[in-house]
Write an enzyme that holds these catalytic residues in place. Sequence first.
Site, PDB file in Angstrom:
ATOM      1  N   HIS A  60       0.730  -1.243  -0.110  1.00 26.16           N
ATOM      2  CA  HIS A  60       0.084  -0.054   0.024  1.00 26.16           C
ATOM      3  C   HIS A  60       1.054   1.203  -0.047  1.00 26.16           C
ATOM      4  O   HIS A  60       1.747   1.397   0.777  1.00 26.16           O
ATOM      5  CB  HIS A  60      -0.928   0.061   1.258  1.00 26.16           C
ATOM      6  N   ASN A  78       0.562   4.514   0.832  1.00 24.23           N
ATOM      7  CA  ASN A  78       0.820   5.108   2.065  1.00 24.23           C
ATOM      8  C   ASN A  78       1.068   4.700   3.371  1.00 24.23           C
ATOM      9  O   ASN A  78       1.412   5.203   4.181  1.00 24.23           O
ATOM     10  CB  ASN A  78      -0.623   5.896   2.468  1.00 24.23           C
ATOM     11  N   THR A  96      -5.322   3.970  -2.837  1.00 28.15           N
ATOM     12  CA  THR A  96      -6.866   4.624  -2.839  1.00 28.15           C
ATOM     13  C   THR A  96      -6.723   5.886  -3.503  1.00 28.15           C
ATOM     14  O   THR A  96      -6.226   6.673  -2.890  1.00 28.15           O
ATOM     15  CB  THR A  96      -7.428   4.415  -1.204  1.00 28.15           C
ATOM     16  N   ARG A 156      -7.474   9.401  -3.646  1.00 29.79           N
ATOM     17  CA  ARG A 156      -8.302  10.238  -2.388  1.00 29.79           C
ATOM     18  C   ARG A 156      -8.098  11.726  -2.856  1.00 29.79           C
ATOM     19  O   ARG A 156      -7.453  12.258  -3.415  1.00 29.79           O
ATOM     20  CB  ARG A 156      -7.058  10.144  -1.460  1.00 29.79           C
ATOM     21  N   GLY A 206      -8.963  -1.466   3.274  1.00 27.37           N
ATOM     22  CA  GLY A 206      -9.670  -0.755   4.311  1.00 27.37           C
ATOM     23  C   GLY A 206     -10.128  -1.777   5.546  1.00 27.37           C
ATOM     24  O   GLY A 206     -10.109  -2.781   5.559  1.00 27.37           O
ATOM     25  N   HIS A 239      -8.727  -8.162  -0.028  1.00 26.06           N
ATOM     26  CA  HIS A 239      -8.493  -8.443   1.327  1.00 26.06           C
ATOM     27  C   HIS A 239      -9.617  -9.016   1.664  1.00 26.06           C
ATOM     28  O   HIS A 239     -10.811  -8.700   1.620  1.00 26.06           O
ATOM     29  CB  HIS A 239      -8.318  -7.117   2.038  1.00 26.06           C
ATOM     30  N   GLU A 244      -9.649 -11.132   6.840  1.00 26.84           N
ATOM     31  CA  GLU A 244      -8.553 -10.781   7.667  1.00 26.84           C
ATOM     32  C   GLU A 244      -8.740 -10.522   8.941  1.00 26.84           C
ATOM     33  O   GLU A 244      -7.795 -10.894   9.871  1.00 26.84           O
ATOM     34  CB  GLU A 244      -8.415  -9.379   7.272  1.00 26.84           C
ATOM     35  N   ASP A 281       2.705  -3.164   4.359  1.00 25.79           N
ATOM     36  CA  ASP A 281       3.005  -1.936   4.728  1.00 25.79           C
ATOM     37  C   ASP A 281       4.260  -1.647   5.391  1.00 25.79           C
ATOM     38  O   ASP A 281       4.476  -1.948   6.717  1.00 25.79           O
ATOM     39  CB  ASP A 281       1.877  -1.249   5.998  1.00 25.79           C
TER      40      ASP A 281
HETATM   41  P1  5GP Z   1      -3.334   4.058   0.484  1.00 27.44           P
HETATM   42  O1  5GP Z   1      -4.187   3.055  -0.255  1.00 27.44           O
HETATM   43  O2  5GP Z   1      -3.611   5.151   0.939  1.00 27.44           O
HETATM   44  O3  5GP Z   1      -1.976   4.448  -0.518  1.00 27.44           O
HETATM   45  O4  5GP Z   1      -2.828   2.969   1.673  1.00 27.44           O
HETATM   46  C1  5GP Z   1      -3.121   3.276   2.973  1.00 27.44           C
HETATM   47  C2  5GP Z   1      -4.403   2.192   2.769  1.00 27.44           C
HETATM   48  O5  5GP Z   1      -4.457   0.860   2.755  1.00 27.44           O
HETATM   49  C3  5GP Z   1      -5.209   2.188   4.492  1.00 27.44           C
HETATM   50  O6  5GP Z   1      -6.014   3.505   4.683  1.00 27.44           O
HETATM   51  C4  5GP Z   1      -6.213   1.074   4.258  1.00 27.44           C
HETATM   52  O7  5GP Z   1      -7.293   1.412   3.752  1.00 27.44           O
HETATM   53  C5  5GP Z   1      -5.371   0.060   3.432  1.00 27.44           C
HETATM   54  N1  5GP Z   1      -4.600  -0.732   4.206  1.00 27.44           N
HETATM   55  C6  5GP Z   1      -3.117  -0.646   4.473  1.00 27.44           C
HETATM   56  N2  5GP Z   1      -2.953  -1.972   5.184  1.00 27.44           N
HETATM   57  C7  5GP Z   1      -4.030  -2.550   5.208  1.00 27.44           C
HETATM   58  C8  5GP Z   1      -4.088  -4.020   5.525  1.00 27.44           C
HETATM   59  O8  5GP Z   1      -3.419  -4.418   6.227  1.00 27.44           O
HETATM   60  N3  5GP Z   1      -5.639  -4.407   5.481  1.00 27.44           N
HETATM   61  C9  5GP Z   1      -6.497  -3.804   4.849  1.00 27.44           C
HETATM   62  N4  5GP Z   1      -7.651  -4.453   4.742  1.00 27.44           N
HETATM   63  N5  5GP Z   1      -6.515  -2.529   4.387  1.00 27.44           N
HETATM   64  C10 5GP Z   1      -4.901  -1.837   4.522  1.00 27.44           C
END
Ligand code: 5GP
Length: 360
Positions: free
Chosen positions: A31, A33, A126, A128, A192, A219, A222, A300
């Site tokens: 991911h 962020n 995601t 945003r 999420g 996902h 989980e 992450d």
């Molecule tokens: P982004 O999509 O903003 O670049 O990365 C962060 C987002 O990825 C978080 O807000 C969350 O929605 C999702 N995310 C990050 N790690 C996990 C995880 O371990 N499980 C799930 N279900 N979502 C995650």
Amino acid sequence: MAGLATQAFDSLPPHQKSFLRSLPKAELHAHLNGCIPLDCLIKLALDASKSDGPQPPLVREALQILKAGLNLNRIEDGFKLFPAIYHITSTPKAIALATSAVLDFFLEPTSPGVPPQCVYMELRTTPRSTPHMSRKEYLSVVLGEVVKRGGKASLIVSIDRRMSPQDVAECISLAIHFRNSGQPIVGIDLCGNPLSGNMKAFHTLMDAARDAQLPLTAHIAESERNTAQDTAEILSWSPRRLGHATFLDADAVLKVSREKIPIEICLSSNLVSKTVESLSAHHLRSWLELGHPVIICTDDTLLFKTNLVAEYALLLARPPLGLGFEEEEIRRIAQMGFRYRFHESRKTWNAVQKIARFKN
Ligand code: 5GP
């Protein structure tokens, strides 16, 4: 403080360290962020405070937690850090710098003579909207960085379970729009907080993404509090890969194994989030015993203080630090990262488009 995977890596003799470093690897579940290198995030927070004034307590506290290392009680606790990270990466400039730093982290050598962590990655994020940019601008900025890496990187567009169906529709339309204009978008992700949202409301939209040749990775199961209905709904979307799949019920296990749906395994993430008690209790081993496809990923790296080489060290190191797999088995596992990437669907799609243009 080093993460669990780093400890496993540090325990290895030099020849095993170089085996892991030089093994060609693909990262398919990271991911954006959640993978910003900490020094980059601190610098972006400082830059933001120069223009916006003192750092809000939310940001100060999150940076302190990230520096010290996370101590989670349950998976949902990790999500509490993202509002602070999002505050820091809310401008086009910040998200461009963050994306570039994440791509460097995975795809560039860490020091002279040391191979990069992986040779190919499918980064996910995601779209945003913030006071400084729309979802479309967000994606355009991220893609601008991804294309600079040529064929080494592709993008998966994430859908957050908390989104309204209207937001999901916007994200899927944007993914189709950018992919159709030749940008390296290869799929859709569902992510999420696993306990949020009503997945039935996304059914038609996920069908639409599939019809548009955007494969789905989701996902799934989980949290032990995910219901069998939630799992069945996600499986009804015909995902091409699954993230975590930790608490699949018996029917789901049957379907996933019959259809051989590859599972993205994130060992440190599961251990730190306490969804798996110990390495020896991890579901990875039973899936491998079934001959089921798995891909080793980081999830992450910022939150879990890990990297892809260190995740592979968790396979190679002797118990209790690792699972004690043989090098040959690890080589075979690494190859699955290439076999199950969505990149191929991008090539197929480009070919389909070329033929369609020729016919018209
Ligand atoms: P982004 O999509 O903003 O670049 O990365 C962060 C987002 O990825 C978080 O807000 C969350 O929605 C999702 N995310 C990050 N790690 C996990 C995880 O371990 N499980 C799930 N279900 N979502 C995650």
